[in-house]
Structure formats: structure tokens, C-alpha cells
Design a protein around this motif. Structure first.
Motif, PDB file in Angstrom:
ATOM      1  N   TYR A   1      47.272  54.920  32.265  1.00 39.77           N
ATOM      2  CA  TYR A   1      47.694  55.716  33.407  1.00 39.77           C
ATOM      3  C   TYR A   1      47.352  55.115  34.769  1.00 39.77           C
ATOM      4  N   THR A   2      46.672  54.003  34.789  1.00 39.31           N
ATOM      5  CA  THR A   2      46.310  53.442  36.084  1.00 39.31           C
ATOM      6  C   THR A   2      47.382  52.495  36.612  1.00 39.31           C
ATOM      7  N   GLN A   3      47.520  52.509  37.904  1.00 38.56           N
ATOM      8  CA  GLN A   3      48.327  51.519  38.614  1.00 38.56           C
ATOM      9  C   GLN A   3      47.434  50.813  39.643  1.00 38.56           C
ATOM     10  N   SER A   4      46.148  51.097  39.574  1.00 38.86           N
ATOM     11  CA  SER A   4      45.188  50.596  40.545  1.00 38.86           C
ATOM     12  C   SER A   4      44.675  49.213  40.161  1.00 38.86           C
ATOM     13  N   ILE A   5      44.733  48.309  41.110  1.00 36.06           N
ATOM     14  CA  ILE A   5      44.216  46.959  40.898  1.00 36.06           C
ATOM     15  C   ILE A   5      42.697  47.005  40.763  1.00 36.06           C
ATOM     16  N   ILE A   6      42.056  47.888  41.511  1.00 34.52           N
ATOM     17  CA  ILE A   6      40.599  48.034  41.437  1.00 34.52           C
ATOM     18  C   ILE A   6      40.175  48.496  40.043  1.00 34.52           C
ATOM     19  N   VAL A   7      40.863  49.479  39.500  1.00 32.66           N
ATOM     20  CA  VAL A   7      40.544  49.971  38.150  1.00 32.66           C
ATOM     21  C   VAL A   7      40.792  48.871  37.125  1.00 32.66           C
ATOM     22  N   MET A   8      41.878  48.140  37.270  1.00 32.43           N
ATOM     23  CA  MET A   8      42.158  47.046  36.327  1.00 32.43           C
ATOM     24  C   MET A   8      41.057  45.990  36.378  1.00 32.43           C
ATOM     25  N   ARG A   9      40.586  45.678  37.564  1.00 36.08           N
ATOM     26  CA  ARG A   9      39.488  44.705  37.691  1.00 36.08           C
ATOM     27  C   ARG A   9      38.234  45.200  36.961  1.00 36.08           C
TER      28      ARG A   9
ATOM     29  N   GLN B   1      47.962  39.286  42.024  1.00 41.03           N
ATOM     30  CA  GLN B   1      46.773  40.069  42.347  1.00 41.03           C
ATOM     31  C   GLN B   1      45.511  39.513  41.688  1.00 41.03           C
ATOM     32  N   PHE B   2      45.683  38.672  40.675  1.00 41.33           N
ATOM     33  CA  PHE B   2      44.552  38.121  39.943  1.00 41.33           C
ATOM     34  C   PHE B   2      44.652  36.600  39.934  1.00 41.33           C
ATOM     35  N   THR B   3      43.511  35.942  40.057  1.00 45.60           N
ATOM     36  CA  THR B   3      43.490  34.485  40.059  1.00 45.60           C
ATOM     37  C   THR B   3      43.367  33.945  38.633  1.00 45.60           C
ATOM     38  N   LYS B   4      43.658  32.681  38.494  1.00 47.65           N
ATOM     39  CA  LYS B   4      43.475  32.039  37.186  1.00 47.65           C
ATOM     40  C   LYS B   4      42.021  32.136  36.741  1.00 47.65           C
ATOM     41  N   SER B   5      41.103  31.960  37.677  1.00 40.27           N
ATOM     42  CA  SER B   5      39.688  31.995  37.296  1.00 40.27           C
ATOM     43  C   SER B   5      39.263  33.386  36.820  1.00 40.27           C
ATOM     44  N   GLU B   6      39.835  34.452  37.409  1.00 36.27           N
ATOM     45  CA  GLU B   6      39.508  35.812  36.951  1.00 36.27           C
ATOM     46  C   GLU B   6      39.984  36.029  35.519  1.00 36.27           C
ATOM     47  N   ILE B   7      41.221  35.656  35.239  1.00 38.28           N
ATOM     48  CA  ILE B   7      41.772  35.861  33.894  1.00 38.28           C
ATOM     49  C   ILE B   7      41.105  34.912  32.900  1.00 38.28           C
TER      50      ILE B   7
ATOM     51  N   LYS C   1      41.080  43.484  25.104  1.00 38.76           N
ATOM     52  CA  LYS C   1      41.620  42.419  25.954  1.00 38.76           C
ATOM     53  C   LYS C   1      43.135  42.315  25.769  1.00 38.76           C
ATOM     54  N   LYS C   2      43.579  42.505  24.542  1.00 39.59           N
ATOM     55  CA  LYS C   2      45.010  42.470  24.249  1.00 39.59           C
ATOM     56  C   LYS C   2      45.747  43.548  25.045  1.00 39.59           C
ATOM     57  N   LEU C   3      45.210  44.753  25.052  1.00 39.10           N
ATOM     58  CA  LEU C   3      45.833  45.862  25.780  1.00 39.10           C
ATOM     59  C   LEU C   3      45.888  45.581  27.281  1.00 39.10           C
ATOM     60  N   ILE C   4      44.814  45.016  27.807  1.00 41.09           N
ATOM     61  CA  ILE C   4      44.770  44.695  29.236  1.00 41.09           C
ATOM     62  C   ILE C   4      45.795  43.614  29.569  1.00 41.09           C
ATOM     63  N   LEU C   5      45.861  42.562  28.761  1.00 41.04           N
ATOM     64  CA  LEU C   5      46.827  41.492  29.018  1.00 41.04           C
ATOM     65  C   LEU C   5      48.256  42.015  28.986  1.00 41.04           C
ATOM     66  N   LYS C   6      48.535  42.856  28.015  1.00 44.41           N
ATOM     67  CA  LYS C   6      49.875  43.439  27.904  1.00 44.41           C
ATOM     68  C   LYS C   6      50.237  44.201  29.179  1.00 44.41           C
ATOM     69  N   LYS C   7      49.299  45.008  29.679  1.00 42.80           N
ATOM     70  CA  LYS C   7      49.540  45.790  30.898  1.00 42.80           C
ATOM     71  C   LYS C   7      49.684  44.878  32.116  1.00 42.80           C
ATOM     72  N   LEU C   8      48.777  43.929  32.255  1.00 40.79           N
ATOM     73  CA  LEU C   8      48.804  43.038  33.421  1.00 40.79           C
ATOM     74  C   LEU C   8      50.122  42.288  33.546  1.00 40.79           C
ATOM     75  N   PHE C   9      50.552  41.688  32.458  1.00 37.29           N
ATOM     76  CA  PHE C   9      51.728  40.821  32.518  1.00 37.29           C
ATOM     77  C   PHE C   9      53.047  41.586  32.413  1.00 37.29           C
ATOM     78  N   SER C  10      52.985  42.872  32.105  1.00 40.56           N
ATOM     79  CA  SER C  10      54.228  43.640  32.003  1.00 40.56           C
ATOM     80  C   SER C  10      54.562  44.411  33.283  1.00 40.56           C
ATOM     81  N   LYS C  11      53.623  44.530  34.192  1.00 41.81           N
ATOM     82  CA  LYS C  11      53.841  45.285  35.426  1.00 41.81           C
ATOM     83  C   LYS C  11      53.920  44.340  36.621  1.00 41.81           C
TER      84      LYS C  11
END
Length: 142
Positions: A28-36, A64-70, A48-58
Motif C-alpha cells: 500500500y505504500t507509494q512513499s520513497i521514504i517507506v521503501m527505503r 529514486q535509488f542509486t546502484k549502491s543502495e540496491i 527482498k523479492k517482493l521489494i524488487l518486484k515493487k521497485l521495478f514495476s512502479k
């Protein structure tokens, strides 16, 4: 809430969220802060799978995220993704072959969750990433 209560301790605690609570926050989040924060606290590969799916599908999360963060989130090494050669023609190359072997589960997870436009078609066994993958990330200096 008590008006004399000190709010300096308000925020995220590093606790293991129940699966149901984690999935609700993620869905339910669309917040970058919550995702971080979810990225910082997610340890098991299934989360991690669920997070990756959400990140790359929206689209909201693009740039919003750097290579080093991911890279830190998925591999525990902030420079691992940055070390790859991403050109859409070659299998990702890094100077450290041992890391490729050590992170085979994480690499497969990442590749499986990426949109089709980020990877070369017909390369299930080989990890060949296109420039769109590289362009998705926020530049480190921004």
C-alpha cells in the motif's frame, strides 16, 4: 498521547516485522521514504523479492535509488552492481568472479524480478542487462 512525551525516539525500529504487516506496508505504500526503510530492514530473500518486484514495476521509483543502495540491499556490497558492464549484448562482467558465484541466488532473484525491457530476450540462463536497467537508477551525484 502525553504532550510531555519526548518524540525524539519516534521513527523506525529495527524489528522483524510480521509477514502480514510487511506485506501490507509494501503493497500500500507509494512513499520513497517507506521503501527505503523496508529496504534497510528486509533480510530474507522472499522479502527482498517482493521489494524488487515493487521497485521495478512502479515508475514512481525510477531514478529514486542509486546502484549502491540496491547493491547493498541485495548483495551486501555497495560497489557490486556498479562493477558490472551493462550493454545489452554481453553477460554482466565483473572483475570478481567469486562474487558472481557467491551471489548466484541473489542474481537470479534480481533477474527474475526485472521487467522484460531491462533484460535481453531469451537469456534465462545468462544475465544480460540492457541500458534501460542502467538508466533506471538515480545517479550517485544527484
Amino acid at each position: 498521547m502525553d504532550s510531555n512525551n519526548d518524540n525524539s525516539n519516534m521513527g523506525w525500529a529495527n524489528v522483524d516485522l510480521l509477514t502480514d504487516a510487511f506485506e501490507r506496508l509494501l503493497n500500500y505504500t507509494q512513499s520513497i521514504i517507506v521503501m527505503r526503510k523496508l529496504i534497510e530492514t528486509a533480510k530474507p530473500l522472499d522479502r527482498k523479492k517482493l521489494i524488487l518486484k515493487k521497485l521495478f514495476s512502479k515508475d514512481k521509483f525510477k531514478n529514486q535509488f542509486t546502484k549502491s543502495e540496491i547493491s547493498t540491499f541485495l548483495f551486501g556490497d555497495k560497489d557490486f552492481i556498479e562493477s558490472w558492464r551493462i550493454n545489452g549484448r554481453s553477460v554482466i562482467i565483473t572483475s570478481d568472479k567469486e562474487l558472481l558465484n557467491n551471489y548466484s541466488s541473489e542474481l537470479s532473484l534480481l533477474y527474475d524480478e526485472l521487467p522484460a525491457t531491462f533484460k535481453k530476450k531469451g537469456t534465462k540462463k545468462k544475465i544480460i542487462l540492457r541500458k534501460q536497467f542502467d538508466d533506471w537508477f538515480k545517479k550517485e551525484n544527484d
